[in-house]
Design a protein around this motif. Structure first.
Motif, short mmCIF file in Angstrom:
data_model
loop_
_atom_site.label_atom_id
_atom_site.label_comp_id
_atom_site.label_asym_id
_atom_site.label_seq_id
_atom_site.Cartn_x
_atom_site.Cartn_y
_atom_site.Cartn_z
N ALA A 111 0.83 -1.21 0.00
CA ALA A 111 0.00 0.00 0.00
C ALA A 111 0.86 1.26 0.00
N LEU A 112 2.01 1.23 0.67
CA LEU A 112 2.91 2.38 0.64
C LEU A 112 3.46 2.61 -0.76
N THR A 113 3.78 1.53 -1.46
CA THR A 113 4.23 1.67 -2.84
C THR A 113 3.13 2.27 -3.71
N ALA A 114 1.89 1.81 -3.52
CA ALA A 114 0.77 2.38 -4.25
C ALA A 114 0.56 3.84 -3.89
N LEU A 115 0.76 4.19 -2.61
CA LEU A 115 0.61 5.58 -2.17
C LEU A 115 1.66 6.46 -2.83
N ARG A 116 2.88 5.97 -2.92
CA ARG A 116 3.94 6.75 -3.57
C ARG A 116 3.58 7.05 -5.02
N ASN A 117 3.07 6.06 -5.71
CA ASN A 117 2.66 6.28 -7.11
C ASN A 117 1.45 7.21 -7.19
N HIS A 118 0.54 7.07 -6.24
CA HIS A 118 -0.68 7.88 -6.24
C HIS A 118 -0.36 9.35 -6.00
N THR A 119 0.55 9.64 -5.09
CA THR A 119 0.82 11.04 -4.76
C THR A 119 1.44 11.80 -5.92
N THR A 120 2.28 11.13 -6.70
CA THR A 120 2.94 11.82 -7.81
C THR A 120 2.06 11.93 -9.04
N SER A 121 0.97 11.18 -9.08
CA SER A 121 0.10 11.20 -10.27
C SER A 121 -1.10 12.11 -10.12
#
Length: 380
Positions: free
Chosen positions: A129-139
């Motif tokens: 979920a943290l990996t998904a959050l990292r991608n989500h924040t930059t997009s």
């Protein structure tokens, strides 16, 4: 064989080539001007410097570079001509990659010059979920823009990194109600201090046994890990999942030595899942998302809380405030629910340690302060 080093420069207009070599610049200037003095003038260097550099390069490469004949312009040697030709050929062939590298560097450095962008340094236990959050924040369009610099480590190491000022935020995970005297309490309580640290709500996730498709060995729980036909793959010391396994074994009265493969470790949930998928092991403790991503079956054992923790003094810093806003957004929570085994839990809310973890509520009397790691404010 001559070694090649790459360098780049930061400037306002970005007009200069990304890949430069001082020797190539010198040779091109000599060829264009026909003299050392002309080359020096075009490069805004002294005659002595250009002369000295050419002589130094001739010694380094063990080849002459410039021909001087009385009454004639300075000329490049055949070797120097081949150097220029080779460099032009390489630049031409690599032009698309060079342009892509330039664009990527420009995008990366644009963050530093954007007052609306924030970088938040994380040390955290491995988590999909943290990996998904990292991608989500930059997009996400709009403001503020948040970039997560996540360094995955064990839960204990992550909190220690926070206390030593190496990051602003740490991620660790525990069972919702670990029993008094549990290994989780002994591992985390000395590192956390009520009033100094604050929890930011993140997620709950399913932990269980990842097994081969179809679960051919019919593995159902921790007691099956002691069977001689079952090969286990473990996580390293200091990880939250290793803490959880040891707790489950202790509660079942199982000595770790009875688990075949207990000493075999992998650095992440994904690596454990891959070892099982590759036939190197039969079972490992991990999160459901990692199992599903690699086509494995999953035997759920419990839901655990994944916590984010920071110093209380950092709560109002722009990167932390931006993270809390992102976690509370409906769009992020929809994305989190789409991950197997995850659901939001107080997402983005600031919570006290004593409200979240039970270790300070077991006794009514106020206990003496625990010995903790050295704590310094994170670098700003």
């Amino acid at each position: 064989m001559h070694h090649i080093g790459l360098s780049y420069s930061l400037n306002a207009d970005g007009a200069e080539p990304l890949i430069r070599n001082p020797l190539i610049d010198l040779l091109q200037a000599v060829r264009a001007s026909g003299s050392i003095s002309g080359a020096a003038k075009s490069l805004d260097l002294s005659y002595r410097h250009v002369w000295g550099e050419l002589k130094r390069w001739e010694q380094t490469l063990n080849h002459p570079l410039v021909l001087w004949e009385k009454g004639r312009p300075a000329r490049l040697t055949a070797f120097a001509d081949k150097l220029l030709w080779s460099e032009r050929q390489a630049q031409a062939r690599l032009a698309p990659q060079i342009d892509a590298l330039r664009a990527e560097l420009q995008r990366a450095f644009a963050v530093a010059f954007d007052d609306q962008s924030h970088v938040l340094t994380f040390y955290a236990s491995h988590d999909d979920a943290l990996t998904a959050l990292r991608n989500h924040t930059t997009s996400q369009p709009g403001s503020p823009r948040l970039h997560l610099d996540i360094r995955f480590a064990g839960s204990v190491d992550a909190i220690q990194a926070l206390n030593e000022g190496r990051c602003i935020m740490a991620g660790f995970h525990t069972r919702p109600t670990p029993p008094p005297g549990s290994l989780a309490e002994r591992a985390y309580k000395p590192l956390l201090q009520p009033g100094l640290h604050k929890i930011i709500g993140f997620a709950t996730r399913a932990q269980g046994l990842m097994v081969r498709p179809g679960n051919p060995l019919n593995i159902a729980g921790p007691r099956d890990l002691t069977r001689p036909d079952v090969r286990y793959v473990n996580r390293a010391l200091g990880t939250g999942t290793r803490v959880l396994l040891d707790e489950l074994l202790a509660e079942a009265g199982i000595a770790p030595a009875r688990v075949r493969g207990y000493q075999q470790t992998e650095p992440s949930h994904a690596a454990v899942a891959q070892a099982i998928a590759a036939g190197q092991a039969d079972v490992g403790l991990g999160i459901e998302a990692a199992a599903r991503a690699r086509g494995l079956d999953f035997v759920p054992l419990l839901q655990e809380d994944y916590h984010l923790v920071c110093l209380k003094s950092a709560l109002d810093e722009p990167p932390v405030a931006a993270l809390r806003t992102m976690l509370a957004s409906d769009e992020w929570q929809r994305r989190l629910r789409a991950l197997p085994g995850y659901r939001p839990s107080h997402s983005g809310q600031v919570r006290s340690l004593t409200a979240v973890l039970p270790w300070w509520r077991y006794t009514r009397a106020k206990s003496a302060p625990s010995r903790s790691a050295r704590i310094t404010p994170p670098a700003r």
